[in-house]
Write an enzyme that holds these catalytic residues in place. Sequence first.
Site, PDB file in Angstrom:
ATOM      1  N   CYS A 156      -3.433  -7.517  -7.512  1.00  0.00           N
ATOM      2  CA  CYS A 156      -4.632  -7.066  -8.212  1.00  0.00           C
ATOM      3  C   CYS A 156      -5.520  -6.192  -7.330  1.00  0.00           C
ATOM      4  O   CYS A 156      -6.116  -5.219  -7.805  1.00  0.00           O
ATOM      5  CB  CYS A 156      -5.422  -8.269  -8.735  1.00  0.00           C
ATOM      6  N   HIS A 216      -9.714 -12.504  -8.147  1.00  0.00           N
ATOM      7  CA  HIS A 216      -9.063 -11.457  -8.921  1.00  0.00           C
ATOM      8  C   HIS A 216      -9.912 -10.192  -8.835  1.00  0.00           C
ATOM      9  O   HIS A 216     -11.144 -10.255  -8.916  1.00  0.00           O
ATOM     10  CB  HIS A 216      -8.894 -11.886 -10.379  1.00  0.00           C
ATOM     11  N   ASP A 273      -9.400  -3.424 -16.097  1.00  0.00           N
ATOM     12  CA  ASP A 273      -8.513  -4.280 -15.320  1.00  0.00           C
ATOM     13  C   ASP A 273      -7.078  -3.772 -15.426  1.00  0.00           C
ATOM     14  O   ASP A 273      -6.426  -3.942 -16.462  1.00  0.00           O
ATOM     15  CB  ASP A 273      -8.599  -5.720 -15.827  1.00  0.00           C
TER      16      ASP A 273
END
Length: 518
Positions: free
Chosen positions: A187, A244, A267
Amino acid sequence: AQLYKSKHYTNVDLNCPSNCQIHNTHFFGTDRQIIRRGQAFNFYASFHNREWDDSVDQATFTVETDDPVYLDNQAQREEYILNEHGILYEGVHKHITSRPWHFGQFEDGILDICLKILDMGASYHHGSDRDHCWRNDPVHVSMVVNHMIPENNDYLKGTKPFSWNGSVPILQQWYNGRCRPVRYGYCGSLASVMCTVMRCLGIPSRVVTNFCFPCSNENPLGINEIFDCTGKNLCGKDKLWRYHCWNESWMARRDLNQCCGDWQCLDPTPLETGRGSACSGPTWVRSIREGDLDLDYDGHYMFSRLNSNYAGWLSQNNAKKTKVFCDAWPCGQQLITKSVGSEQFEDITGNYKYELGMMKWYCNASNCHIDRELSSLKNPFLSDSGINTRLKMANCPMYGEDVQLHWLLENLRSEPKNLKFNLCAQIITYNGCPMDQFWKDSVTVALGPREVKKIPLCVSYSQYGPYLSDHNIMKVVAVSDSECGEVLMVSRDIVINRPPVIVKVKSFNCELCDLRNV
């Protein structure tokens, strides 16, 4: 622009060096015209043996002066568009670590690579890319980039994700490899590469880190972790990511009738949603906080993951599960990003959610059933055992050092307590996957009435060293033996710090000489 010219016309000088300097695009070079929307530029048209004649000569321009990505703060523009150096925040919410990242949006060839990404992502917008009109809309551009970044990622084999420290080699490898997937990322690298592309295209962007991020396919507002009688974290369907990362970009949303810009959440990490994996965004950050979940792309995913509750369950030999821990506010505990003009982080949690006790538990979305989920997740009452217990760090361990903890127990009752505890430690990846259990112990604790006891615990480097992964995170758990009648559990995530690297240059005298005489 089109220039209608007579036979006396000679040439047009686009004045690239001056325009690029004024538009802050000279970092790309000054050999071609790269200008920003909504800002004046000039060029020179020269004629042979005469001046401009209004009756003969005509110049026609088709321009768009509206700038939906304009950020009305010079310091923020320098940080979120021009700064090539950033910081990624990792670790756990009680121990935040950081490492540098080189975005490199102005490195040679990166602009062409970013334009190639838009070309490759044209099919995402239904049809050919002959009509480039969608490229003037940052919402569509961000969706294309968000779609393209994870498409060029593979988790099966390749370079370890934590060995990357910049976006440039990743983008170059993708471009030079005929747009084949670069293996592999996580991520942090995905969000950072997207930040590079967005900044290169002139859209203010930053990387955000959220600590305690749940991933549950079955219940979007509940996360469950299961432990056995030794305290070992069992691998279940739900995962609680220790952190994250995603991207935020600044833009005015024409599709939401916004007249002023604001931060939008993007994202690029594909996350399981129950309907397969998908990326999310752009989602207006304010809509996540206010619960306006029908307003935007994938807002309900971000809302649920930032407001999910957490439960710990003890799995016993007879397959019975006992809830031993429940917290209504663990997820989305802290959201941070690099501060403007500083290497410190800025806490932006308040942009995404209200403070505990002030949360507006409502949802304007008629089709996402959030209200029903919230009512079904009222915390069940956990019996009060009369024992307070917690694990406190006694040191800040570096790699190679032993981990020292203080185990604090307090008897809140007027009668004595005798309890047997099982203790263990195991490696946990950043995305919540339990690894090897490398240490186990058991201890009997006797507490007098109202007594407070501090028990030292030590996990030596020889015990954890061979099992430590790139993530440098371990979990220590103490759980009471169920035969004692009362089930208690306490846990602590521990980050092992990487040793610092300090480079010192010794002072020296440098004598200048004329090399022509050498």
